[in-house]
Design an enzyme around this catalytic site. Structure first.
Site, PDB file in Angstrom:
ATOM      1  N   HIS A 133      28.052  40.791  44.423  1.00 25.04           N
ATOM      2  CA  HIS A 133      27.998  42.354  44.722  1.00 25.04           C
ATOM      3  C   HIS A 133      27.703  43.394  44.577  1.00 25.04           C
ATOM      4  O   HIS A 133      26.612  44.632  43.615  1.00 25.04           O
ATOM      5  CB  HIS A 133      29.471  43.069  43.563  1.00 25.04           C
ATOM      6  CG  HIS A 133      30.639  42.570  43.164  1.00 25.04           C
ATOM      7  ND1 HIS A 133      31.406  42.522  44.202  1.00 25.04           N
ATOM      8  CD2 HIS A 133      31.978  42.627  42.625  1.00 25.04           C
ATOM      9  CE1 HIS A 133      32.424  42.041  44.403  1.00 25.04           C
ATOM     10  NE2 HIS A 133      32.572  42.338  42.683  1.00 25.04           N
ATOM     11  N   HIS A 207      36.446  49.005  44.845  1.00 21.85           N
ATOM     12  CA  HIS A 207      36.587  47.955  43.803  1.00 21.85           C
ATOM     13  C   HIS A 207      37.367  48.242  43.203  1.00 21.85           C
ATOM     14  O   HIS A 207      37.593  48.615  41.891  1.00 21.85           O
ATOM     15  CB  HIS A 207      35.684  47.293  43.695  1.00 21.85           C
ATOM     16  CG  HIS A 207      35.337  46.030  42.679  1.00 21.85           C
ATOM     17  ND1 HIS A 207      36.580  45.704  42.032  1.00 21.85           N
ATOM     18  CD2 HIS A 207      35.016  44.503  43.282  1.00 21.85           C
ATOM     19  CE1 HIS A 207      36.504  44.080  41.662  1.00 21.85           C
ATOM     20  NE2 HIS A 207      35.394  44.080  42.272  1.00 21.85           N
ATOM     21  N   GLU A 344      39.713  44.141  48.493  1.00 23.34           N
ATOM     22  CA  GLU A 344      38.424  44.869  49.010  1.00 23.34           C
ATOM     23  C   GLU A 344      38.564  44.608  50.524  1.00 23.34           C
ATOM     24  O   GLU A 344      38.004  43.672  50.977  1.00 23.34           O
ATOM     25  CB  GLU A 344      37.658  44.124  47.923  1.00 23.34           C
ATOM     26  CG  GLU A 344      37.600  44.764  46.274  1.00 23.34           C
ATOM     27  CD  GLU A 344      36.683  42.896  45.578  1.00 23.34           C
ATOM     28  OE1 GLU A 344      35.760  43.094  45.794  1.00 23.34           O
ATOM     29  OE2 GLU A 344      38.118  42.401  44.840  1.00 23.34           O
TER      30      GLU A 344
HETATM   31  C1  GLA Z   1      35.000  40.186  42.584  1.00 25.78           C
HETATM   32  C2  GLA Z   1      35.358  38.871  42.479  1.00 25.78           C
HETATM   33  C3  GLA Z   1      35.215  38.308  41.471  1.00 25.78           C
HETATM   34  C4  GLA Z   1      35.180  39.580  40.268  1.00 25.78           C
HETATM   35  C5  GLA Z   1      35.410  40.525  39.951  1.00 25.78           C
HETATM   36  C6  GLA Z   1      34.842  41.382  38.904  1.00 25.78           C
HETATM   37  O1  GLA Z   1      36.605  40.315  43.044  1.00 25.78           O
HETATM   38  O2  GLA Z   1      35.401  38.283  43.577  1.00 25.78           O
HETATM   39  O3  GLA Z   1      34.985  37.421  41.063  1.00 25.78           O
HETATM   40  O4  GLA Z   1      33.219  39.307  39.899  1.00 25.78           O
HETATM   41  O5  GLA Z   1      34.998  41.131  42.161  1.00 25.78           O
HETATM   42  O6  GLA Z   1      34.851  41.030  37.784  1.00 25.78           O
END
Ligand code: GLA
Length: 389
Positions: A133, A207, A344
Site C-alpha cells: 500500500h 480502502h 479495492e
Molecule cells: C489489503 C491487504 C491486506 C491488508 C489490508 C489492510 O486488503 O491485502 O492484507 O493489508 O489491506 O489491513
C-alpha cells in the site's frame, strides 16, 4: 383579529420551516470544517458532501479518507456504512487504512523491488519482506490539497498531491488528482488521475471498509456478494500472487452467483487459510478501461444494495481478517474480525514483477486515469442475479 394574526404567524412559520427543509433536502452541497492538525502542524479539514436526497459522505484531506457515508435502508433510515474514527488522532496512528486513498501502489510488490527500463528500484518494505500500500508513508498518510468543485449532478471535491521523485523509493515526480463526487443518483464516484515526469509504476485504490448494516453493527458474513469475475489470482504465504489466474468455478472464490460472504470463508481451502479469509484479487470480466459492474452486495436485514463499477482490471476482496477488536471506531464501536469488507478496485498485486499481468507502468508524459463508482440503492428482497461478462 387575534385568530387571523395567529393564523398568519402559523402560516409564516410553516412556510419558513418548509422552505428550510426543502433547501436542506433539495440542494446538493459541500461544507468544510477544521478536523484537526497533524503532528507536524498541518491543518486537516473535513468536507461534508450532501446530495439532493440527503445522502452524505464526509471526507478529510488527510489520506483522502472517507470518514463516514450515510445512505438509506429500505425504510429510508440513514445509517453510516463505513468503518472509521471520530477524530484525527486515531487516524494518525495509521492502522488498517480505514477509508483511505492508497498509493502509489495498492497492495503488495514482492520484496519491495522491481525493474523498469533496466534500473532496479528498491521500495520501502513494510509488510514482512514486501512493500504494501505505498510503503511506510503512503498516500493514506499524507495531507492533500483540497478544493470544492461545482458539478451539475451532485456534490464534489478535488484532492491533489505531488509525490516527489524517490518518495518511498519510486521514480518520478508524480502529480496525483482524486475527485470524489457524491451524485444525486446516490453514487460515490472516485476519479483518479496522474502524470509523471519520469517512467514509474502506479496503482491507486480506495480502502473503505463497508458494513451495509451500519458500521460497528456486527460482522459482514451474511452480506450477499456477487463478483463479476471468472478467475482470481492465488497467492503464496506472503500474499504475493503466484502468477496463476485460477478459475473460480468449484472453489470458495466463486461469487458469480450471489453468495453470503461467510458461507465458505472457513472452508479447508489453501487460499483461505493463507489469507485468514478472503484477501485476494479477482480478475474482473469485461474489458478493462470500460466502466462495468465489478460487484454487487446485498444486506438482507436493511435491504441496502451496493454496486461497484470500475474501469480497473482487478478488485481485491478483503474481509477484515486482521481486525481483532483492538480498534475502537466511531461512536465507541469495537471493530472485531470481519466487521467490514473492502472491495479495492485495482490492477493486480505485484504487477511490476509479473509480465503476464496488465501493466502498471505510467510513462513520462502519459496520463493515468481510472474511475470507480459505489452505487447505493435498496431492495425488498435480493435482486436477481446479474449476468457475468
Ligand atoms: C489489503 C491487504 C491486506 C491488508 C489490508 C489492510 O486488503 O491485502 O492484507 O493489508 O489491506 O489491513
Amino acid at each position: 383579529m387575534k385568530t387571523r394574526c395567529r393564523f398568519l404567524i402559523l402560516l409564516l412559520l410553516t412556510l419558513v420551516t418548509f422552505g428550510l427543509s426543502f433547501e436542506a433536502k433539495g440542494q446538493a452541497r459541500v461544507t468544510k470544517e477544521r478536523f484537526g492538525d497533524t503532528l507536524d502542524g498541518k491543518g486537516v479539514d473535513i468536507y461534508t458532501l450532501t446530495n439532493s436526497h440527503g445522502v452524505e459522505a464526509r471526507i478529510i484531506n488527510y489520506g483522502g479518507i472517507v470518514t463516514s457515508l450515510k445512505v438509506p435502508d429500505r425504510n429510508g433510515k440513514l445509517d453510516d456504512v463505513v468503518l472509521g474514527f471520530d477524530n484525527l488522532d486515531d487516524y494518525l496512528k495509521g492502522r488498517t487504512y480505514l477509508g483511505a486513498i492508497i498509493g502509489r501502489y495498492g497492495n503488495r510488490i514482492a520484496k519491495g523491488r522491481f525493474t523498469l527500463n533496466g534500473v532496479e528500484y528498491k521500495l520501502a518494505v513494510n509488510n514482512g519482506e514486501n512493500h504494501l500500500h505505498g510503503g511506510l508513508k503512503g498516500f493514506d498518510k499524507v495531507v492533500w490539497q483540497a478544493r470544492v468543485l461545482k458539478v451539475p449532478n451532485g456534490a464534489a471535491m478535488e484532492l491533489t498531491y505531488l509525490s516527489k521523485d524517490g518518495e518511498e523509493g519510486y521514480p518520478g515526480n508524480l502529480s496525483v488528482k482524486v475527485i470524489y463526487t457524491l451524485t444525486n443518483a446516490n453514487e460515490l464516484k472516485v476519479d483518479y488521475s496522474a502524470t509523471t515526469d519520469k517512467d514509474t509504476v502506479i496503482n491507486l485504490t480506495q480502502h473503505s471498509y463497508f458494513n451495509l448494516a451500519g458500521q460497528g453493527n456486527g460482522d459482514i458474513l451474511n452480506h450477499r456478494l456477487f463478483i463479476n469475475a471468472a478467475r482470481f489470482t492465488p497467492t503464496d504465504a506472503g500474499s504475493i500472487p503466484t502468477g496463476e489466474l485460477r478459475r473460480v468455478r468449484g472453489t470458495p472464490f466463486d461469487f458469480t452467483r450471489p453468495t453470503a460472504i461467510g458461507a465458505r470463508i472457513n472452508q479447508d481451502y489453501d487460499q483461505l487459510k493463507l489469507g485468514k479469509g478472503y484477501d485476494h484479487n479477482f480478475v474482473l470480466n469485461g474489458r478493462m478501461g470500460t466502466l462495468r459492474q465489478a460487484a454487487r452486495v446485498y444486506e438482507p436485514t436493511t435491504g441496502r444494495v451496493m454496486e461497484v463499477w470500475t474501469t480497473e482490471p482487478g478488485m481485491q476482496l478483503y474481509t477484515g481478517n486482521f481486525l481483532d477488536g483492538t480498534l475502537i471506531g466511531k461512536d465507541g464501536k469495537i471493530y472485531q474480525q470481519r466487521y467490514g469488507f473492502c472491495l479495492e478496485t485495482q490492477h493486480y498485486p505485484d504487477s511490476p514483477n509479473k509480465p503476464n499481468f496488465p501493466t502498471t507502468v505510467l510513462r513520462k508524459g502519459a496520463r493515468y486515469h481510472t474511475t470507480t463508482t459505489y452505487k447505493f440503492s435498496t431492495a425488498k428482497s435480493e435482486p436477481p442475479a446479474v449476468a457475468g461478462g
